[in-house]
Scaffold this motif. Structure first.
Motif, PDB file in Angstrom:
ATOM      1  N   THR A   9     -25.163 -19.278   6.674  1.00 46.35           N
ATOM      2  CA  THR A   9     -25.035 -19.138   7.956  1.00 46.35           C
ATOM      3  C   THR A   9     -25.531 -20.337   8.695  1.00 46.35           C
ATOM      4  O   THR A   9     -24.947 -20.572   9.861  1.00 46.35           O
ATOM      5  N   HIS A  10     -26.542 -20.769   8.401  1.00 45.06           N
ATOM      6  CA  HIS A  10     -27.090 -21.882   9.208  1.00 45.06           C
ATOM      7  C   HIS A  10     -25.628 -23.291   9.211  1.00 45.06           C
ATOM      8  O   HIS A  10     -25.488 -23.984  10.104  1.00 45.06           O
ATOM      9  N   ALA A  11     -25.161 -23.335   8.136  1.00 45.37           N
ATOM     10  CA  ALA A  11     -23.911 -24.530   8.144  1.00 45.37           C
ATOM     11  C   ALA A  11     -22.895 -23.685   8.897  1.00 45.37           C
ATOM     12  O   ALA A  11     -22.193 -24.556   9.627  1.00 45.37           O
ATOM     13  N   LEU A  12     -22.592 -22.610   8.867  1.00 40.23           N
ATOM     14  CA  LEU A  12     -21.576 -21.941   9.985  1.00 40.23           C
ATOM     15  C   LEU A  12     -22.046 -22.415  11.320  1.00 40.23           C
ATOM     16  O   LEU A  12     -21.164 -22.640  12.153  1.00 40.23           O
ATOM     17  N   GLU A  13     -23.337 -22.023  11.640  1.00 39.79           N
ATOM     18  CA  GLU A  13     -23.699 -22.215  13.057  1.00 39.79           C
ATOM     19  C   GLU A  13     -23.577 -23.641  13.203  1.00 39.79           C
ATOM     20  O   GLU A  13     -23.133 -23.821  14.543  1.00 39.79           O
ATOM     21  N   LYS A  14     -23.917 -24.553  12.577  1.00 30.49           N
ATOM     22  CA  LYS A  14     -23.705 -26.006  12.857  1.00 30.49           C
ATOM     23  C   LYS A  14     -22.259 -26.676  13.033  1.00 30.49           C
ATOM     24  O   LYS A  14     -22.157 -27.095  14.012  1.00 30.49           O
ATOM     25  N   GLU A  15     -21.308 -25.885  12.109  1.00 25.47           N
ATOM     26  CA  GLU A  15     -20.104 -26.260  12.466  1.00 25.47           C
ATOM     27  C   GLU A  15     -19.343 -25.722  13.572  1.00 25.47           C
ATOM     28  O   GLU A  15     -18.767 -26.450  14.388  1.00 25.47           O
ATOM     29  N   LEU A  16     -19.902 -24.672  14.156  1.00 22.90           N
ATOM     30  CA  LEU A  16     -19.418 -23.799  15.323  1.00 22.90           C
ATOM     31  C   LEU A  16     -20.102 -24.394  16.434  1.00 22.90           C
ATOM     32  O   LEU A  16     -19.315 -24.681  17.389  1.00 22.90           O
TER      33      LEU A  16
END
Length: 93
Positions: A9-16
């Motif tokens: 989820t942290h990686a998704l947040e960073k990309e978004l």
């Protein structure tokens, strides 16, 4: 929620966050209410939906199209995580 605060989820947040910053020219926090802060209009929100669907091979339909799912980057990441992971037993929810 089971997807909250996981490394994925942290990686998704960073990309978004990177996507939004590139489109708006503003750095955002994962918990910022993007609608209240002026970061998302209804038209731009639809562009975000298309980005999520294409980038993460998901389909955002029906009840998942609620504004609350797109209010913050954290909620968007949780939505993607939920839609990407099929439920146990092979059914995709």
């Amino acid at each position: 929620m089971s997807t909250a605060n996981t490394p994925h989820t942290h990686a998704l947040e960073k990309e978004l966050l990177g996507f939004l910053e590139g489109r708006t020219g503003t750095a955002w926090d994962a918990d910022t209410d993007l609608f209240a802060a002026g970061g998302l209009s209804s038209l731009f929100a639809m562009q975000v939906v298309v980005h999520l669907e294409k980038t993460y091979a998901i389909a955002v339909r029906g009840a998942d199209l609620r504004l609350d799912n797109f209010r913050t980057v954290r909620r968007m990441a949780e939505l993607v995580g939920r839609l990407r992971v099929p439920a146990d037993g092979g059914r995709h929810g």
